[in-house]
Design an enzyme around this catalytic site. Structure first.
Site, short mmCIF file in Angstrom:
data_model
loop_
_atom_site.label_atom_id
_atom_site.label_comp_id
_atom_site.label_asym_id
_atom_site.label_seq_id
_atom_site.Cartn_x
_atom_site.Cartn_y
_atom_site.Cartn_z
N PHE A 149 0.81 -1.23 0.00
CA PHE A 149 0.00 0.00 0.00
C PHE A 149 0.84 1.27 0.00
O PHE A 149 0.37 2.33 -0.39
CB PHE A 149 -0.94 0.01 1.22
CG PHE A 149 -0.26 0.44 2.50
CD1 PHE A 149 -0.09 1.79 2.81
CD2 PHE A 149 0.26 -0.49 3.40
CE1 PHE A 149 0.56 2.19 3.97
CE2 PHE A 149 0.91 -0.09 4.56
CZ PHE A 149 1.06 1.24 4.84
N LYS A 173 -1.21 -7.25 -9.28
CA LYS A 173 -2.17 -7.38 -8.17
C LYS A 173 -1.76 -6.33 -7.14
O LYS A 173 -0.87 -6.53 -6.32
CB LYS A 173 -2.08 -8.80 -7.59
CG LYS A 173 -3.33 -9.30 -6.87
CD LYS A 173 -3.83 -8.42 -5.77
CE LYS A 173 -2.99 -8.50 -4.53
NZ LYS A 173 -3.38 -7.48 -3.51
N GLU A 176 -4.97 -3.84 -1.93
CA GLU A 176 -6.42 -3.61 -1.89
C GLU A 176 -6.77 -2.36 -1.09
O GLU A 176 -7.90 -1.92 -1.06
CB GLU A 176 -7.15 -4.84 -1.32
CG GLU A 176 -6.74 -5.26 0.10
CD GLU A 176 -5.50 -6.17 0.14
OE1 GLU A 176 -4.48 -5.81 -0.48
OE2 GLU A 176 -5.56 -7.20 0.83
N ARG A 177 -5.74 -1.78 -0.41
CA ARG A 177 -6.04 -0.62 0.44
C ARG A 177 -6.02 0.69 -0.33
O ARG A 177 -6.68 1.65 0.04
CB ARG A 177 -5.09 -0.59 1.63
CG ARG A 177 -5.47 -1.69 2.61
CD ARG A 177 -4.65 -1.69 3.83
NE ARG A 177 -3.47 -2.53 3.67
CZ ARG A 177 -2.55 -2.69 4.59
NH1 ARG A 177 -2.66 -2.05 5.72
NH2 ARG A 177 -1.52 -3.47 4.38
N SER A 226 5.48 -6.92 3.25
CA SER A 226 6.05 -7.23 4.56
C SER A 226 6.82 -8.56 4.50
O SER A 226 6.57 -9.40 3.63
CB SER A 226 4.92 -7.33 5.60
OG SER A 226 4.03 -8.34 5.21
N CYS A 281 9.57 1.80 3.49
CA CYS A 281 10.50 0.71 3.83
C CYS A 281 11.91 1.26 4.02
O CYS A 281 12.77 0.57 4.55
CB CYS A 281 10.50 -0.35 2.76
SG CYS A 281 11.19 0.24 1.23
N GLU A 383 9.17 -4.03 13.04
CA GLU A 383 8.96 -2.89 12.15
C GLU A 383 7.66 -2.21 12.59
O GLU A 383 6.61 -2.85 12.60
CB GLU A 383 8.83 -3.38 10.70
CG GLU A 383 8.62 -2.26 9.71
CD GLU A 383 8.44 -2.77 8.29
OE1 GLU A 383 7.76 -3.79 8.06
OE2 GLU A 383 8.99 -2.12 7.37
P1 NAD Z 1 1.65 -6.64 2.98
O1 NAD Z 1 2.70 -7.67 3.03
O2 NAD Z 1 0.54 -6.70 3.96
O3 NAD Z 1 0.92 -6.67 1.53
C1 NAD Z 1 1.66 -6.64 0.35
C2 NAD Z 1 0.85 -7.35 -0.74
O4 NAD Z 1 0.66 -8.72 -0.38
C3 NAD Z 1 -0.54 -6.76 -0.97
O5 NAD Z 1 -0.79 -6.73 -2.35
C4 NAD Z 1 -1.45 -7.74 -0.25
O6 NAD Z 1 -2.72 -7.83 -0.85
C5 NAD Z 1 -0.71 -9.06 -0.39
N1 NAD Z 1 -0.96 -9.96 0.75
C6 NAD Z 1 -1.19 -9.59 2.04
N2 NAD Z 1 -1.37 -10.69 2.80
C7 NAD Z 1 -1.25 -11.76 1.99
C8 NAD Z 1 -1.31 -13.18 2.20
N3 NAD Z 1 -1.55 -13.70 3.40
N4 NAD Z 1 -1.13 -13.99 1.13
C9 NAD Z 1 -0.88 -13.48 -0.09
N5 NAD Z 1 -0.81 -12.14 -0.35
C10 NAD Z 1 -0.98 -11.30 0.67
O7 NAD Z 1 2.39 -5.23 3.02
P2 NAD Z 1 1.76 -3.77 3.14
O8 NAD Z 1 1.23 -3.58 4.51
O9 NAD Z 1 0.85 -3.50 2.00
O10 NAD Z 1 3.06 -2.87 2.94
C11 NAD Z 1 3.93 -2.53 3.98
C12 NAD Z 1 5.11 -3.46 4.04
O11 NAD Z 1 5.81 -3.46 2.81
C13 NAD Z 1 6.14 -3.02 5.08
O12 NAD Z 1 6.61 -4.17 5.75
C14 NAD Z 1 7.25 -2.39 4.25
O13 NAD Z 1 8.52 -2.42 4.85
C15 NAD Z 1 7.20 -3.25 3.04
N6 NAD Z 1 7.81 -2.59 1.89
C16 NAD Z 1 9.04 -3.02 1.49
C17 NAD Z 1 9.67 -2.40 0.44
C18 NAD Z 1 11.02 -2.86 -0.02
O14 NAD Z 1 11.42 -2.43 -1.08
N7 NAD Z 1 11.72 -3.71 0.70
C19 NAD Z 1 9.04 -1.33 -0.21
C20 NAD Z 1 7.78 -0.93 0.21
C21 NAD Z 1 7.17 -1.57 1.28
#
Ligand code: NAD
Length: 498
Positions: A149, A173, A176-177, A226, A281, A383
């Site tokens: 998101f 994909k 969704e937020r 994450s 991140c 985090e």
């Molecule tokens: P998230 O992991 O909750 O979601 C990321 C994606 O995964 C979304 O599209 C979501 O729909 C999908 N998803 C969520 N739960 C799932 C599951 N159980 N099974 C399959 N798919 C699933 O992350 P977020 O809250 O949207 O974003 C924040 C996180 O992203 C933080 O931890 C941040 O550090 C990380 N991030 C990392 C980088 C990097 O380059 N390393 C960059 C941006 C964000």
């Protein structure tokens, strides 16, 4: 309230989806839209469309694919305000911050404009007598992106330009937020002349993601999100034979040496810790001053700055930081501050009770400064992904680097100093993927590549830049000999280039 739909084969569609999830304005805390929850049948349709489009697109000359990127660059540049507003409405970040996100996305598109140069390949004449060798990189097919998101435009645009410039077709994909940016990106690419099916967008959550992970016609997965989900994506994607790059979470430290310019360091910590409400991140979430004197002076400089943070909705003139993404995030962040306090951290500036006049139901957390944090506290280990800066006092440079190296994450880090020896040692030896020397958020430029170390990444390739070209292509090497009249007869030993 509108319904945000998928885009499959160039068409807005509900596909087979029957469920939706709400999308909020985080500043008001009110639902503004709803978005479809994609089903396996929707993923099948998107992958099928991408597979069909691949036949033509992969054979389109790279200069023609680059021409789409050039037009996309101009369109996005012209419509950057509209994209920034689309981001901010659903994410909550300030308009200027969203414009910064768009600028970084533009940089990646610019790099993709040079794809013909980058795909040129290599050639060796007379590798052996009469034998020439040519190495080329070919597109891999249908690739998918699953995005978080916190950068609803930039992260998809870390992936899409590189993947499609290399000749692949893409299924996105998005989170969704804040899903609207993905559909707008598709609209801009369509205006730039991208053929239908080269880019598809399927909204949703776990069901859609799992279908992509298991799909026999998806060759590669790029994931950003994450760490627990990144690890899951990597494991399941690899088990079904795909190449996977999965970038995860972070806990980024900034070391402040006693010789640093402390005003400069405090300013840098403000932007890196509280910009985008800490939902980056590459945010700095831990300041590590060396020595008690440095720590006392730093906290003295940070305190009034954190108290004076200008917090407001994205369109408020002069706002430096907006709300967090959701009620859940707000509750989780406040809970972690409570836990930090209970474990012995000193709450120097407390953002837990922030009330925003006119936006009382919004997802607000004020800037929070914690001092005397230790490595045993949950507020340090986890985090937080919110506007919370922890100060962890270290006695020595060695103690600071040991601490960073021991942390499970290794995304970004920085050192503020005037000492060349310390800076050089830090850059060379710290176990983190992206390092800043007097640069608080060392996000690499688009012609380098982005990626952390340790549990901040799963898979061998960083994202965008040269690493992306390797990830999104496969190497083919052609060894050629033309009949020259030289006959050496049958050879039964292993061929060597003698
Ligand atoms: P998230 O992991 O909750 O979601 C990321 C994606 O995964 C979304 O599209 C979501 O729909 C999908 N998803 C969520 N739960 C799932 C599951 N159980 N099974 C399959 N798919 C699933 O992350 P977020 O809250 O949207 O974003 C924040 C996180 O992203 C933080 O931890 C941040 O550090 C990380 N991030 C990392 C980088 C990097 O380059 N390393 C960059 C941006 C964000």
């Amino acid at each position: 309230m509108s319904l945000i739909q998928h885009i499959i084969d160039g068409q807005l569609t509900k596909g087979q989806s029957t469920e939706t999830t709400p999308v909020f304005d985080p500043a008001a805390g009110e639902q503004t839209n709803e978005v479809l929850v994609g089903t396996p049948a929707d993923i099948d349709a998107a992958v099928e469309s991408a597979k069909r489009a691949f036949q033509q697109w992969s054979k389109t000359p790279p200069t023609k694919r680059a021409a789409v990127m050039f037009r996309m660059r101009d369109i996005l540049d012209r419509r950057r305000d509209e994209v920034a507003t689309t981001i901010s409405r659903e994410h909550g970040k300030t308009h200027d911050d969203a414009l910064g996100e768009v600028t970084r996305a533009l940089d990646v598109i610019e790099y993709a404009c040079g794809i013909a140069e980058n795909l040129k390949g290599d050639f060796s004449r007379d590798a052996a007598t009469g034998i020439d060798v040519c190495g080329e990189r070919q597109a891999i097919g249908v690739v998918a992106g699953i995005t978080p998101f916190n950068f609803p435009a930039m992260v998809p645009l870390w992936m899409i330009p590189m993947a499609i410039a290399c000749g692949n077709c893409f299924v996105l994909k998005p989170s969704e937020r804040d899903p609207s940016s993905a559909n707008l990106i598709h609209a801009l690419y369509e205006e730039a002349g991208l053929p239908p099916g080269v880019l598809n967008v399927v909204h949703g959550g776990k069901v859609a993601v799992d279908s992509l992970l298991d799909h026999k016609d998806v060759q590669a997965i790029s994931f950003v999100g994450s760490t627990p989900i990144a690890e899951y994506i990597y494991t399941r994607g690899c088990a079904s034979g795909k190449r996977v790059q999965a970038l995860g979470g972070a806990k980024n430290h900034m070391v402040i040496m006693p010789d640093a310019d402390l005003d400069q360091a405090a300013d840098a910590l403000m932007g890196a810790g509280f910009g985008s409400a800490g939902e980056r991140c590459m945010a700095i979430s831990v300041a590590v001053p060396i020595g008690e004197e440095t720590a006392d002076k730093l906290v003295e400089k940070l305190t009034p700055r954190v108290e004076a943070l200008k917090i407001g909705p994205y369109h408020q003139q002069g706002a430096e930081m907006g709300p967090v993404i959701s009620r859940d995030a707000q509750t989780r962040i406040k809970g972690l501050i409570d836990q930090g306090e209970a474990e012995g951290a000193q709450v120097v500036v407390d953002g837990r009770d922030l009330k925003m006049p006119g936006y009382e139901s919004g997802f607000w957390v004020g800037g929070t400064l914690l001092d005397h944090v230790t490595e045993k506290m949950s507020v340090y280990k986890q985090e937080i992904f919110g506007p919370v800066l922890s100060v962890l006092r270290a006695d020595s440079y060695q103690q600071a680097t040991d601490l960073i190296n021991a942390h499970e994450y290794g995304n970004g880090t920085a050192i503020f100093t005037r000492d060349g020896d310390a800076a050089r040692d830090f850059a060379a030896n710290i176990q983190v993927g992206m390092v800043g020397v007097n640069v608080p958020i060392p996000v690499p430029v688009a012609y380098h590549s982005f990626g952390g170390w340790k549990r901040s990444i799963f898979g061998a390739h960083g994202i965008y830049g040269p690493e992306a070209i390797h990830f999104y292509t496969k190497l083919k090497t052609v060894t050629t000999r033309w009949p020259t009249g030289i006959r050496s007869g049958a050879e039964f030993t292993f061929p060597s280039m003698k």
